[in-house]
Motif scaffolding. Structure first.
Motif, PDB file in Angstrom:
ATOM      1  N   VAL A 169     -13.888  -8.413  44.271  1.00 16.08           N
ATOM      2  CA  VAL A 169     -12.857  -7.692  45.020  1.00 16.08           C
ATOM      3  C   VAL A 169     -11.889  -6.997  44.068  1.00 16.08           C
ATOM      4  O   VAL A 169     -11.492  -5.843  44.296  1.00 16.08           O
ATOM      5  N   GLY A 170     -11.509  -7.677  42.996  1.00 12.43           N
ATOM      6  CA  GLY A 170     -10.588  -7.080  42.036  1.00 12.43           C
ATOM      7  C   GLY A 170     -11.142  -5.796  41.439  1.00 12.43           C
ATOM      8  O   GLY A 170     -10.409  -4.818  41.242  1.00 12.43           O
ATOM      9  N   ASN A 171     -12.452  -5.793  41.161  1.00 11.05           N
ATOM     10  CA  ASN A 171     -13.080  -4.615  40.579  1.00 11.05           C
ATOM     11  C   ASN A 171     -13.420  -3.555  41.624  1.00 11.05           C
ATOM     12  O   ASN A 171     -13.143  -2.374  41.434  1.00 11.05           O
ATOM     13  N   ARG A 172     -13.995  -3.967  42.735  1.00 14.02           N
ATOM     14  CA  ARG A 172     -14.484  -3.007  43.728  1.00 14.02           C
ATOM     15  C   ARG A 172     -13.338  -2.246  44.389  1.00 14.02           C
ATOM     16  O   ARG A 172     -13.455  -1.046  44.662  1.00 14.02           O
ATOM     17  N   THR A 173     -12.246  -2.917  44.649  1.00 12.24           N
ATOM     18  CA  THR A 173     -11.123  -2.266  45.335  1.00 12.24           C
ATOM     19  C   THR A 173     -10.263  -1.433  44.397  1.00 12.24           C
ATOM     20  O   THR A 173      -9.516  -0.573  44.845  1.00 12.24           O
ATOM     21  N   GLY A 174     -10.358  -1.716  43.084  1.00 10.67           N
ATOM     22  CA  GLY A 174      -9.451  -1.067  42.150  1.00 10.67           C
ATOM     23  C   GLY A 174      -8.145  -1.823  42.006  1.00 10.67           C
ATOM     24  O   GLY A 174      -7.220  -1.365  41.336  1.00 10.67           O
ATOM     25  N   LEU A 175      -8.063  -2.996  42.623  1.00 11.94           N
ATOM     26  CA  LEU A 175      -6.840  -3.790  42.563  1.00 11.94           C
ATOM     27  C   LEU A 175      -6.546  -4.250  41.136  1.00 11.94           C
ATOM     28  O   LEU A 175      -5.418  -4.138  40.645  1.00 11.94           O
ATOM     29  N   ALA A 176      -7.569  -4.777  40.471  1.00 13.72           N
ATOM     30  CA  ALA A 176      -7.396  -5.236  39.088  1.00 13.72           C
ATOM     31  C   ALA A 176      -8.753  -5.212  38.387  1.00 13.72           C
ATOM     32  O   ALA A 176      -9.375  -6.253  38.208  1.00 13.72           O
ATOM     33  N   PRO A 177      -9.212  -4.048  37.997  1.00 12.58           N
ATOM     34  CA  PRO A 177     -10.507  -3.953  37.336  1.00 12.58           C
ATOM     35  C   PRO A 177     -10.503  -4.708  36.005  1.00 12.58           C
ATOM     36  O   PRO A 177      -9.494  -4.722  35.289  1.00 12.58           O
ATOM     37  N   GLY A 178     -11.625  -5.335  35.697  1.00 16.18           N
ATOM     38  CA  GLY A 178     -11.726  -6.050  34.431  1.00 16.18           C
ATOM     39  C   GLY A 178     -13.142  -6.490  34.182  1.00 16.18           C
ATOM     40  O   GLY A 178     -13.910  -6.716  35.127  1.00 16.18           O
ATOM     41  N   LYS A 179     -13.512  -6.625  32.915  1.00 20.97           N
ATOM     42  CA  LYS A 179     -14.881  -7.004  32.561  1.00 20.97           C
ATOM     43  C   LYS A 179     -15.088  -8.506  32.522  1.00 20.97           C
ATOM     44  O   LYS A 179     -16.228  -8.978  32.493  1.00 20.97           O
ATOM     45  N   THR A 180     -14.006  -9.279  32.501  1.00 22.42           N
ATOM     46  CA  THR A 180     -14.107 -10.736  32.455  1.00 22.42           C
ATOM     47  C   THR A 180     -13.213 -11.345  33.528  1.00 22.42           C
ATOM     48  O   THR A 180     -12.240 -10.709  33.972  1.00 22.42           O
ATOM     49  N   PRO A 181     -13.511 -12.575  33.952  1.00 23.12           N
ATOM     50  CA  PRO A 181     -12.624 -13.237  34.919  1.00 23.12           C
ATOM     51  C   PRO A 181     -11.179 -13.321  34.441  1.00 23.12           C
ATOM     52  O   PRO A 181     -10.249 -13.143  35.233  1.00 23.12           O
ATOM     53  N   LEU A 182     -10.980 -13.581  33.154  1.00 23.01           N
ATOM     54  CA  LEU A 182      -9.614 -13.675  32.640  1.00 23.01           C
ATOM     55  C   LEU A 182      -8.900 -12.334  32.728  1.00 23.01           C
ATOM     56  O   LEU A 182      -7.717 -12.273  33.090  1.00 23.01           O
ATOM     57  N   ALA A 183      -9.608 -11.257  32.423  1.00 17.51           N
ATOM     58  CA  ALA A 183      -8.991  -9.926  32.517  1.00 17.51           C
ATOM     59  C   ALA A 183      -8.589  -9.617  33.952  1.00 17.51           C
ATOM     60  O   ALA A 183      -7.496  -9.081  34.205  1.00 17.51           O
ATOM     61  N   VAL A 184      -9.439  -9.967  34.910  1.00 20.91           N
ATOM     62  CA  VAL A 184      -9.113  -9.745  36.321  1.00 20.91           C
ATOM     63  C   VAL A 184      -7.939 -10.636  36.730  1.00 20.91           C
ATOM     64  O   VAL A 184      -7.021 -10.193  37.433  1.00 20.91           O
ATOM     65  N   GLU A 185      -7.963 -11.891  36.298  1.00 26.35           N
ATOM     66  CA  GLU A 185      -6.872 -12.814  36.618  1.00 26.35           C
ATOM     67  C   GLU A 185      -5.531 -12.268  36.135  1.00 26.35           C
ATOM     68  O   GLU A 185      -4.552 -12.216  36.897  1.00 26.35           O
ATOM     69  N   LEU A 186      -5.472 -11.856  34.886  1.00 25.11           N
ATOM     70  CA  LEU A 186      -4.213 -11.361  34.326  1.00 25.11           C
ATOM     71  C   LEU A 186      -3.789 -10.057  35.007  1.00 25.11           C
ATOM     72  O   LEU A 186      -2.593  -9.835  35.239  1.00 25.11           O
TER      73      LEU A 186
END
Length: 214
Positions: A144-161
């Motif tokens: 969801v973080g990547n698909r929506t553009g809410l918080a794109p990131g290549k790793t779970p930690l990047a998305v979390e932060l």
């Protein structure tokens, strides 16, 4: 997704579900820790089925430890990786008794020191049991973080932060639940249900779909 869209995204999810809850069943912090530890690569439905059997006979660190490896495995064998999970849970129970008086600690460092407890598990316990604004990034939230553009990131930690940085404080404590539920039931991996998505106008992918030529 810009700041205004992030605000609307969570306002819509909150309006539909003002008090979201985890779908794992538990009646104590230790039961929650146990359920989350067992949930890796398993569904909440499957974990709940196993923990109903387990917690009926053992729902404290001492009681679980008394079951031993074979006894514990017999209660959770329907869950994937149950042998290694049983080993980790028994080691965790021993540490809880020896180092924490049988109680689940409420600091990230102490939680992550427990066998089988990583950052994601610690985040769930800190959020659900202790009300801290943490973000446990599972496959649903990562998607969801990547698909929506809410918080794109290549790793779970990047998305979390990214999520912790972008989500308004008013929504942060409950955001973990909203995102998991949205990913589980609407923004699904293989075929997202964009036709029934209430936040499609805020979603990068959704807006692109709506603007694409027929």
């Amino acid at each position: 997704m810009n700041g205004a869209q992030v605000e609307r995204f969570f306002a819509i999810l909150k309006a539909a579900n003002p008090a979201p809850q985890t779908e794992l069943e538990f009646a104590s912090v230790f039961e929650l820790l146990t359920a989350v530890l067992l949930s890796a690569q398993a569904t909440d439905v499957g974990v709940n089925k196993a923990t109903r059997r387990l917690f009926a006979v053992a729902n404290t660190p001492a009681q679980v430890l008394a079951l031993g490896q074979d006894g514990l495995e017999s209660h959770i064998k329907t869950i994937g990786l149950y042998r290694s999970k049983a080993k980790h849970l028994l080691q965790t129970c021993a540490m809880l008794i020896e180092q924490h008086g049988g109680e689940v600690p409420r600091s990230r460092t102490e939680l992550e020191a427990l066998p089988g407890v990583g950052r994601k598990t610690a985040n769930v316990v800190l959020n659900v049991a202790f009300g801290e604004p943490t973000m446990a990034v599972d496959t649903h939230i990562f998607r969801v973080g990547n698909r929506t553009g809410l918080a794109p990131g290549k790793t779970p930690l990047a998305v979390e932060l990214g999520l912790l940085d972008r989500i308004p404080e008013a929504y942060l404590v409950d955001a973990h639940h909203w995102l998991i539920l949205h990913g589980r039931y609407v923004c699904q991996a293989r075929k997202p249900l964009c036709n029934v998505c209430t936040v499609i106008n805020e979603c990068d992918t959704g807006r692109n779909l709506k603007s694409a030529p027929a």
